[in-house]
Design a protein around this motif. Structure first.
Motif, PDB file in Angstrom:
ATOM      1  N   LYS A 253       0.773  -1.247   0.000  1.00 43.02           N
ATOM      2  CA  LYS A 253       0.000   0.000   0.000  1.00 43.02           C
ATOM      3  C   LYS A 253       0.808   1.304   0.000  1.00 43.02           C
ATOM      4  CE  LYS A 253      -0.658  -1.069   4.755  1.00 43.02           C
ATOM      5  NZ  LYS A 253      -1.338  -1.039   5.958  1.00 43.02           N
ATOM      6  N   ASP A 254       1.885   1.369   0.749  1.00 41.56           N
ATOM      7  CA  ASP A 254       2.580   2.655   0.866  1.00 41.56           C
ATOM      8  C   ASP A 254       3.738   2.828  -0.115  1.00 41.56           C
ATOM      9  OD1 ASP A 254       0.921   3.389   2.892  1.00 41.56           O
ATOM     10  OD2 ASP A 254       2.183   2.465   4.436  1.00 41.56           O
ATOM     11  N   PHE A 255       3.995   1.801  -0.919  1.00 46.17           N
ATOM     12  CA  PHE A 255       5.174   1.856  -1.795  1.00 46.17           C
ATOM     13  C   PHE A 255       4.779   1.708  -3.258  1.00 46.17           C
ATOM     14  CE2 PHE A 255       6.640   0.549   2.323  1.00 46.17           C
ATOM     15  CZ  PHE A 255       7.847   1.198   2.486  1.00 46.17           C
ATOM     16  N   VAL A 256       5.500   2.407  -4.130  1.00 48.22           N
ATOM     17  CA  VAL A 256       5.278   2.263  -5.576  1.00 48.22           C
ATOM     18  C   VAL A 256       5.953   0.983  -6.062  1.00 48.22           C
ATOM     19  CG1 VAL A 256       5.604   3.392  -7.812  1.00 48.22           C
ATOM     20  CG2 VAL A 256       5.284   4.775  -5.752  1.00 48.22           C
ATOM     21  N   SER A 257       7.106   0.688  -5.449  1.00 45.50           N
ATOM     22  CA  SER A 257       7.898  -0.470  -5.891  1.00 45.50           C
ATOM     23  C   SER A 257       7.316  -1.772  -5.337  1.00 45.50           C
ATOM     24  CB  SER A 257       9.331  -0.320  -5.406  1.00 45.50           C
ATOM     25  OG  SER A 257       9.816   0.959  -5.705  1.00 45.50           O
ATOM     26  N   GLU A 258       7.615  -2.869  -6.074  1.00 46.60           N
ATOM     27  CA  GLU A 258       7.175  -4.193  -5.589  1.00 46.60           C
ATOM     28  C   GLU A 258       8.308  -4.871  -4.813  1.00 46.60           C
ATOM     29  OE1 GLU A 258       5.776  -6.424  -8.963  1.00 46.60           O
ATOM     30  OE2 GLU A 258       4.461  -4.765  -9.543  1.00 46.60           O
ATOM     31  N   ASP A 259       9.446  -4.992  -5.480  1.00 46.72           N
ATOM     32  CA  ASP A 259      10.613  -5.535  -4.778  1.00 46.72           C
ATOM     33  C   ASP A 259      11.894  -5.080  -5.458  1.00 46.72           C
ATOM     34  OD1 ASP A 259      11.464  -7.582  -6.820  1.00 46.72           O
ATOM     35  OD2 ASP A 259       9.426  -8.301  -6.397  1.00 46.72           O
ATOM     36  N   SER A 260      12.970  -5.134  -4.743  1.00 44.87           N
ATOM     37  CA  SER A 260      14.270  -4.789  -5.337  1.00 44.87           C
ATOM     38  C   SER A 260      15.361  -5.461  -4.519  1.00 44.87           C
ATOM     39  CB  SER A 260      14.476  -3.271  -5.335  1.00 44.87           C
ATOM     40  OG  SER A 260      14.667  -2.810  -4.024  1.00 44.87           O
ATOM     41  N   THR A 261      16.555  -5.524  -5.104  1.00 43.07           N
ATOM     42  CA  THR A 261      17.683  -6.102  -4.359  1.00 43.07           C
ATOM     43  C   THR A 261      18.861  -5.143  -4.394  1.00 43.07           C
ATOM     44  OG1 THR A 261      16.978  -8.324  -4.922  1.00 43.07           O
ATOM     45  CG2 THR A 261      19.232  -8.084  -4.162  1.00 43.07           C
ATOM     46  N   LEU A 262      19.323  -4.804  -3.231  1.00 43.35           N
ATOM     47  CA  LEU A 262      20.499  -3.937  -3.121  1.00 43.35           C
ATOM     48  C   LEU A 262      21.697  -4.849  -2.870  1.00 43.35           C
ATOM     49  CD1 LEU A 262      21.153  -0.874  -3.059  1.00 43.35           C
ATOM     50  CD2 LEU A 262      21.049  -1.000  -0.584  1.00 43.35           C
TER      51      LEU A 262
END
Lengths: 384, 369
Positions: A253-262
């Motif tokens: 709900k609060d994020f535009v992104s779904e997932d990412s890896t740093l």
């Protein structure tokens, strides 16, 4: 002439004496590698739980000691197990069974099951630390599940459990997201009044072992854990991470992104005491984290070619890491276990006598700790 | 007296006499008796030792470079001095034996668990005898080689930076001692400096060019800097309360070394510490030897050295048999600390008196001439 002859004789006698002493020393302290059994792992469990009900009373206060000794030239181990009062008593029993002299010199880890570690593990570590042959890099590990089964297994990856645990923990530690939990760090943090010790938790899976979280302690008693998914955030709060990897699974709900890896990120921590509190006022601290790394995986609605949206992604990561760190802190506060050493900084910000009067675990539980995260993505890999 | 010592050799000798087994427990002793940020106390105590060295300088200057025995003998009747000489000699041999015994007890625990301590101590005594039969200049030359081997170990210090944290030093000073602050407690830390007082036996081997006291001060300050390094590493690497429970913090730091090709090098490194202990023992025995020569000036060559080696071995055996774990060395060093201050305090007035006597004798001579 006579004196020269006497001199020669006395020199000869001195040489003979020296040779004799050298040879005699060699005789008394022989260590033939084929005749020695090197303990690789010591496993300790609470005996009463493990044994039958009739024996429960008799076994109160006793422990079940399991040791594993690698066989010479083989990827195989000998495992012994017995119920005793102390580790030393158990080793005496194993000595009666084994045809080799059992020694501690190559000990790599001491593994406790959760039941025993909840009662306190210091007295067992004390036994090992007194032994001059035991190094202070011996890993202190908490095991979930059947410890005996874990130690007697041969794993596909590194063979015997002892070897495997050693390699696994060393690799994980190099990443920096699990604390280096060995005899040295445990004693250091157990004795320090501004920090509590922590240790890695291991668990068996179908064909391997997995680091299943970080054990939190109150003094020497295991009181709870940080889950495996959150250990990276614990690592950041504890100190600096070098070349860590972090998968961020953003809640919808609060994020535009779904997932990412740093990937391969470095982090640094700064801890500042804003107020030491006192009376009704809780202590206030601020933890500033700085993360710099490479983004190698991204799914979501942001366009990474746009500088503005790249900054937006950095903001999202900051927000996410902050939430996770706050959750880790909440767990530690609930368990009254200051495993990241906030107390060391509070101690340094107040007079000695006032610190001594303070019940730090209680104060930690009501501390207000702000977390500030600053993320800098220095590269987005080979694609635009 | 053919060759005179030079300032460089004197500095190394004093450094090596001061460095002994007590450095292994120094960080604990500091944490127990001085408390948090105890390194400040180490600096203060080193300054106290400097004051003591200055007292010896006064003896040297006022006594015009005469040996301490000569100064004493011009003022005190020989009959009174002989029992003092005997007692002091025996005491210094006992100190030498206890340094060796403490080193060996630990050595045995680490490496030779089933070998008799007495056997290892016998070896130690043989080594001491071999050095003692040589003249002082040869002892000093050997010391220079020993110094190079041991001092090189300081390059290992940066290894601890990863786990070292200034936060563990705390911001309080001299707090958290086990029994509060006491003279006995601070003296227990001071004894790590003991050894510089043996500079009084170097008087006959130096001349103006030797710059004796520049060497003594340089050696002492070098030792203080090593003490500070040891305490700095320990206070940042271990927690304060942990330091108070560890018998030999230096051993625990050595245990921590791990290289890709070797780990647990503590056993190897500990062997190297044989040399500083050996130099301390030899020099205490040398002090006894120099004193005994005044009692038995006509003794056959090597006879006194042999006697000292036998008494040394006997004293070591007695201390091993009677009190294998107790810390007799600390008690001996307490007494040595008192002597270190007392001897120059007595010798300075004696030297003045000697000067006056000589001056009046000189006047008489010139008067009669």
């Amino acid at each position: 002439m006579r004196s020269r002859a006497a001199g020669k004789l006395s020199r000869f006698l001195a040489l003979l004496l020296a040779l004799l002493m050298l040879m005699m020393t060699g005789c008394s302290d022989q260590r033939i590698i084929e005749k020695i059994g090197f303990i690789r792992t010591i496993g300790l469990q609470a005996a009463a739980e493990d044994e039958g009900e009739e024996e429960e009373e008799e076994n109160t206060g006793k422990i079940k000691v399991t040791i594993s000794i690698p066989k010479t030239k083989e990827q195989d181990v000998i495992v012994y197990s017995t119920v005793s009062k102390t580790i030393r008593q158990a080793i005496k029993v194993f000595d009666l069974q084994n045809d080799r002299k059992i020694v501690n010199g190559q000990l790599r880890q001491i593994v406790f099951d959760t039941a025993l570690s909840r009662k306190g593990i210091w007295k067992y570590l004390d036994t090992l630390m007194r032994d001059g042959s035991v190094g202070n890099r011996v890993h202190v590990v908490i095991a979930e599940g059947d410890l005996n089964h874990m130690l007697s297994r041969n794993f596909e990856q590194s063979g015997p459990a002892g070897e495997y645990i050693d390699n696994l923990l060393r690799t994980e530690r190099r990443m920096g997201d699990v604390p280096d939990s060995n005899l040295y760090t445990f004693l250091r943090d157990y004795k320090d009044d501004g920090i509590e010790p922590s240790a890695s938790i291991l668990k068996e899976t179908g064909n391997s072992l997995i680091v299943n979280g970080i054990a939190l302690f109150q003094e020497d008693r295991y009181v709870g854990k940080i889950d495996a998914e959150e250990k990276i955030y614990f690592g950041m709060l504890l100190g600096n991470i070098r070349a860590g990897d972090m998968f961020l699974d953003y809640p919808d709900k609060d994020f535009v992104s779904e997932d990412s890896t740093l990937m391969r990120f470095n982090s640094s921590r700064k801890l500042k005491v804003l107020s030491v509190g006192g009376g009704a006022q809780p202590p206030k601290e601020k933890i500033s984290l700085k993360l710099t790394g490479t983004l190698l995986e991204y799914n979501g609605g942001l366009d990474l070619e746009s500088t503005a949206e790249r900054h937006q992604l950095e903001d999202e990561i900051e927000k996410f890491v902050q939430l996770k760190c706050e959750a880790v802190l909440a767990t530690m506060k609930e368990l009254k276990s200051d495993a990241i050493g906030v107390g060391q900084h509070v101690r340094n910000a107040m007079p000695y006598a006032a610190w001594k009067r303070l019940d730090w675990p209680e104060e930690f539980a009501r501390s207000q700790i702000e977390v500030h995260v600053d993320v800098h993505i220095k590269s987005f890999g080979k694609l635009q | 007296m053919t060759e005179k010592l030079n300032v460089f050799h004197i500095a190394l000798l004093i450094y090596m006499i001061e460095l002994d087994i007590t450095i292994f427990s120094l960080s604990r002793v500091v944490a127990e008796n001085i408390g948090t940020n105890g390194w400040v106390g180490v600096i203060l105590l080193s300054a106290a030792a400097l004051v003591n060295i200055w007292m010896y300088r006064a003896v040297y200057v006022v006594g015009k470079g005469r040996s301490v025995h000569e100064i004493a003998e011009t003022v005190v009747p020989r009959a009174l001095l002989i029992p003092c000489y005997m007692a002091l000699s025996l005491f210094w041999i006992a100190v030498g034996a206890l340094v060796g015994k403490n080193f060996i007890t630990l050595y045995q625990m680490l490496s030779f668990r089933s070998t008799s301590e007495i056997m290892i101590f016998l070896f130690y005594c043989v080594l001491i005898y071999c050095l003692l039969v040589k003249d002082l200049y040869s002892i000093v030359k050997a010391t220079t080689v020993f110094f190079l081997i041991t001092f090189a170990l300081n390059i290992l210090a940066p290894y601890f930076s990863r786990d070292w944290s200034l936060t563990r030093f705390t911001t309080s000073f001299f707090q958290g001692t086990e029994k509060g602050h006491s003279l006995a407690g601070w003296t227990e830390v001071f004894i790590v400096n003991i050894g510089y007082e043996l500079c009084m036996f170097l008087f006959p081997y130096v001349d103006r060019k030797s710059k004796l006291f520049k060497g003594v001060v340089a050696g002492h300050l070098l030792n203080t800097s090593v003490q500070l390094l040891v305490v700095f590493i320990a206070f940042g690497f271990f927690s304060f309360q942990q330091l108070q429970v560890m018998e030999y913090p230096v051993l625990n730091t050595l245990e921590y070394f791990e290289f890709p090709f070797i780990n647990r090098i503590d056993n190897l490194i500990y062997c190297v510490f044989l040399f500083p202990n050996l130099v301390s023992s030899v020099m205490f025995c040398y002090a006894a030897l120099a004193t005994m020569r005044r009692v038995f000036p006509k003794a056959k060559p090597k006879l006194l050295e042999r006697g000292i080696a036998v008494v040394l071995f006997g004293a070591g055996c007695v201390s091993i048999a009677l009190n294998p774990f107790g810390n007799l060395l600390n008690n001996a060093y307490y007494l040595e600390t008192i002597l270190a201050f007392l001897i120059p305090a007595l010798l300075i007035p004696a030297a003045y008196r000697m000067r006056r006597k000589e001056r009046s004798a000189g006047h008489e001579e010139s008067g009669s001439g």
